[in-house]
Design a protein around this motif. Sequence first.
Motif, mmCIF file in Angstrom:
data_model
loop_
_atom_site.group_PDB
_atom_site.id
_atom_site.type_symbol
_atom_site.label_atom_id
_atom_site.label_comp_id
_atom_site.label_asym_id
_atom_site.label_seq_id
_atom_site.Cartn_x
_atom_site.Cartn_y
_atom_site.Cartn_z
ATOM 1 N N VAL A 229 0.736 -1.163 -0.127
ATOM 2 C CA VAL A 229 0.117 -0.047 0.028
ATOM 3 C C VAL A 229 0.910 1.180 0.017
ATOM 4 C CG1 VAL A 229 -1.797 -1.135 1.226
ATOM 5 C CG2 VAL A 229 -0.083 0.230 2.567
ATOM 6 N N PRO A 230 0.477 2.572 -0.419
ATOM 7 C CA PRO A 230 1.183 3.594 -0.121
ATOM 8 C C PRO A 230 1.633 3.856 1.068
ATOM 9 C CG PRO A 230 -0.694 3.953 -1.704
ATOM 10 C CD PRO A 230 -0.839 2.697 -1.014
ATOM 11 N N LEU A 231 2.665 4.773 1.301
ATOM 12 C CA LEU A 231 3.206 5.048 2.511
ATOM 13 C C LEU A 231 2.235 5.390 3.635
ATOM 14 C CD1 LEU A 231 5.647 4.907 4.817
ATOM 15 C CD2 LEU A 231 6.564 7.151 3.597
ATOM 16 N N ASP A 232 1.515 6.427 3.209
ATOM 17 C CA ASP A 232 0.426 7.016 4.169
ATOM 18 C C ASP A 232 -0.404 5.992 4.598
ATOM 19 O OD1 ASP A 232 1.873 9.499 4.114
ATOM 20 O OD2 ASP A 232 0.409 10.333 2.421
ATOM 21 N N GLU A 233 -0.878 5.341 3.793
ATOM 22 C CA GLU A 233 -1.770 4.030 4.108
ATOM 23 C C GLU A 233 -1.138 3.108 5.034
ATOM 24 O OE1 GLU A 233 -5.412 1.928 1.946
ATOM 25 O OE2 GLU A 233 -4.160 3.014 0.774
ATOM 26 N N MET A 234 0.188 2.821 4.883
ATOM 27 C CA MET A 234 0.542 1.885 5.687
ATOM 28 C C MET A 234 0.864 2.672 7.175
ATOM 29 S SD MET A 234 4.497 -0.042 5.694
ATOM 30 C CE MET A 234 5.155 1.521 6.639
ATOM 31 N N MET A 235 0.984 3.824 7.199
ATOM 32 C CA MET A 235 1.197 4.475 8.630
ATOM 33 C C MET A 235 -0.462 4.395 9.035
ATOM 34 S SD MET A 235 4.072 5.265 9.287
ATOM 35 C CE MET A 235 3.948 6.407 10.329
ATOM 36 N N LEU A 236 -1.421 4.679 8.397
ATOM 37 C CA LEU A 236 -2.816 4.604 8.920
ATOM 38 C C LEU A 236 -3.076 3.352 9.214
ATOM 39 C CD1 LEU A 236 -5.395 6.123 9.126
ATOM 40 C CD2 LEU A 236 -5.912 5.262 6.827
ATOM 41 N N VAL A 237 -2.555 2.279 8.675
ATOM 42 C CA VAL A 237 -2.735 0.998 9.317
ATOM 43 C C VAL A 237 -2.346 0.730 10.538
ATOM 44 C CG1 VAL A 237 -2.078 -1.614 9.052
ATOM 45 C CG2 VAL A 237 -2.779 -0.334 7.030
ATOM 46 N N ILE A 238 -1.121 1.239 11.011
ATOM 47 C CA ILE A 238 -0.555 1.293 12.341
ATOM 48 C C ILE A 238 -1.238 2.008 13.109
ATOM 49 C CG2 ILE A 238 1.500 1.777 13.607
ATOM 50 C CD1 ILE A 238 3.114 1.380 11.021
ATOM 51 N N ASP A 239 -1.593 3.132 12.793
ATOM 52 C CA ASP A 239 -2.455 4.103 13.745
ATOM 53 C C ASP A 239 -3.757 3.494 14.114
ATOM 54 O OD1 ASP A 239 -0.183 5.878 13.781
ATOM 55 O OD2 ASP A 239 -1.217 7.209 12.189
ATOM 56 N N THR A 240 -4.521 3.054 12.965
ATOM 57 C CA THR A 240 -5.890 2.514 13.264
ATOM 58 C C THR A 240 -5.802 1.377 14.289
ATOM 59 O OG1 THR A 240 -6.440 3.314 11.069
ATOM 60 C CG2 THR A 240 -7.945 1.801 12.096
ATOM 61 N N ALA A 241 -4.968 0.576 13.964
ATOM 62 C CA ALA A 241 -4.756 -0.730 14.930
ATOM 63 C C ALA A 241 -4.345 -0.147 16.316
ATOM 64 C CB ALA A 241 -3.529 -1.355 14.325
ATOM 65 N N LEU A 242 -3.649 0.582 16.509
ATOM 66 C CA LEU A 242 -3.203 1.107 18.000
ATOM 67 C C LEU A 242 -4.405 1.682 18.392
ATOM 68 C CD1 LEU A 242 0.334 2.301 17.455
ATOM 69 C CD2 LEU A 242 -0.318 0.327 18.343
ATOM 70 N N GLU A 243 -5.169 2.600 17.655
ATOM 71 C CA GLU A 243 -6.266 3.231 18.178
ATOM 72 C C GLU A 243 -7.503 2.350 18.493
ATOM 73 O OE1 GLU A 243 -6.924 6.055 15.233
ATOM 74 O OE2 GLU A 243 -5.149 7.328 15.584
ATOM 75 N N ASN A 244 -7.405 1.210 18.119
ATOM 76 C CA ASN A 244 -8.877 0.299 18.218
ATOM 77 C C ASN A 244 -8.086 -0.975 19.053
ATOM 78 O OD1 ASN A 244 -11.042 1.232 16.696
ATOM 79 N ND2 ASN A 244 -9.230 1.716 15.238
ATOM 80 N N GLY A 245 -6.949 -0.860 19.906
ATOM 81 C CA GLY A 245 -6.730 -1.800 20.749
ATOM 82 C C GLY A 245 -5.997 -3.103 20.163
ATOM 83 N N PHE A 246 -5.556 -2.738 19.072
ATOM 84 C CA PHE A 246 -4.626 -3.944 18.576
ATOM 85 C C PHE A 246 -3.072 -3.399 18.484
ATOM 86 C CE2 PHE A 246 -8.747 -4.085 16.484
ATOM 87 C CZ PHE A 246 -8.978 -5.568 16.406
ATOM 88 N N THR A 247 -2.256 -4.371 19.091
ATOM 89 C CA THR A 247 -1.002 -4.021 18.829
ATOM 90 C C THR A 247 -0.292 -4.477 17.410
ATOM 91 O OG1 THR A 247 0.049 -6.124 19.507
ATOM 92 C CG2 THR A 247 -0.513 -4.485 21.217
ATOM 93 N N VAL A 248 0.958 -4.057 16.993
ATOM 94 C CA VAL A 248 1.623 -4.360 15.723
ATOM 95 C C VAL A 248 2.543 -4.952 15.908
ATOM 96 C CG1 VAL A 248 2.124 -2.999 13.681
ATOM 97 C CG2 VAL A 248 0.320 -2.149 14.991
ATOM 98 N N GLU A 249 2.944 -6.097 14.874
ATOM 99 C CA GLU A 249 4.180 -6.557 14.676
ATOM 100 C C GLU A 249 5.086 -5.669 13.766
ATOM 101 O OE1 GLU A 249 6.080 -8.498 16.372
ATOM 102 O OE2 GLU A 249 7.491 -9.461 14.945
#
Length: 373
Positions: A229-249
């Motif tokens: 995905v585009p870079l901004d969208e990859m960052m959105l994936v990280i942010d959305t996960a964290l904001e909704n209680g999901f950690t990120v590998e």
Amino acid sequence: MRTLFIFFGSFLIAMTSFAQEIYRFTPQINLEATPVISQGRTGTCWSFSTSSFLESEIIRLTGKEIDLSEMYTVRNTYPKKAENFVMRQGKAQFSEGGLAHDVMNSVREFGLVPNSAYTGLDVSEENHNHAELVAILEAMVKTYVDNPGRKLSKKWRPALNAVLDAYLGSNPKNFTFEGKQYTPQSFLAITKIVPDDYVTVTSFSHAPYYQSFILNIPDNWSYGSMYNVPLDEMMLVIDTALENGFTVELDCDVSEATFSSKDGVAVVPAVSENNIKALQGLYPEMKIEQQYRQEEFENFTTTDDHLMHVTGTVIDQNGNKYYTVKNSWGTDEKRNANGGYVYFSEAYMRLKAISVMVHKDALPKTTASKLNI
């Protein structure tokens, strides 16, 4: 001219004042995670970080904290690496390294076990040290590729497994956990982890966006595919996960001078002269866009070095966001600040994150739709 001089003088004073501010961090998102531990003298960060990620997932899914065995996954992955290396006659990667999907592949086939059932340590050992094991394994697989007997015997697989059993222990078929008997597969069932529910997302412009592809990096020995995905969208994936209680590998590059576990920060100063000073205090950072990220990857400035676990965010005194990243190098204060966590600036994450893994439910709905997930 005098006005210009005064302006630049004021600018320099402001910059100097800014640079003298030491970091002061305030937590913003702090998701549940198990304690920081050390991978010891091993190159198995991929198993330690992904196991930590799964431990947080188990907390999220069941409310239960379980210390998973990192070495059970390592033990079951080495034969796969050896098979790939030998049958490709040495034209493949064989090393300690791996990626998050290697853990998921192992979980899918071999299940999970708690650390209490399989530590990978001898009774006389307290810390992991795989230096001797790795040297022996590498010598073995290279010998099999050289094929000195002119015909490769069927003994090589059991021989390799015998070495792994000697150094790490044989795989448990049954074990007791909290008073109940389990197999690795029945234990996996109580954790509620479903390996196919996890996806890896990356961002590089040499491959089509919103499609999966195999990223050619050395530790992708198992040829796992990732969604691009585009870079901004990859960052959105990280942010959305964290904001909704999901950690990120996280798979990332930690070889830069601007990454420091000792100082507990990872940054990308706008001026390289500030690289070391920026580890202790605030300095302006680069604005990272897709093209520069791609260039740094293709010229090998950004490399696939280390896997870690993102568990939240903090902000500094100026409101800048950093990602709270759990490391696996222990908690010795002389070597690891923040109790073993490193705070990644947004610039560092944009530039140095190779890929991230999240639960599919953590994806932004628009991204999931574009990826047909």
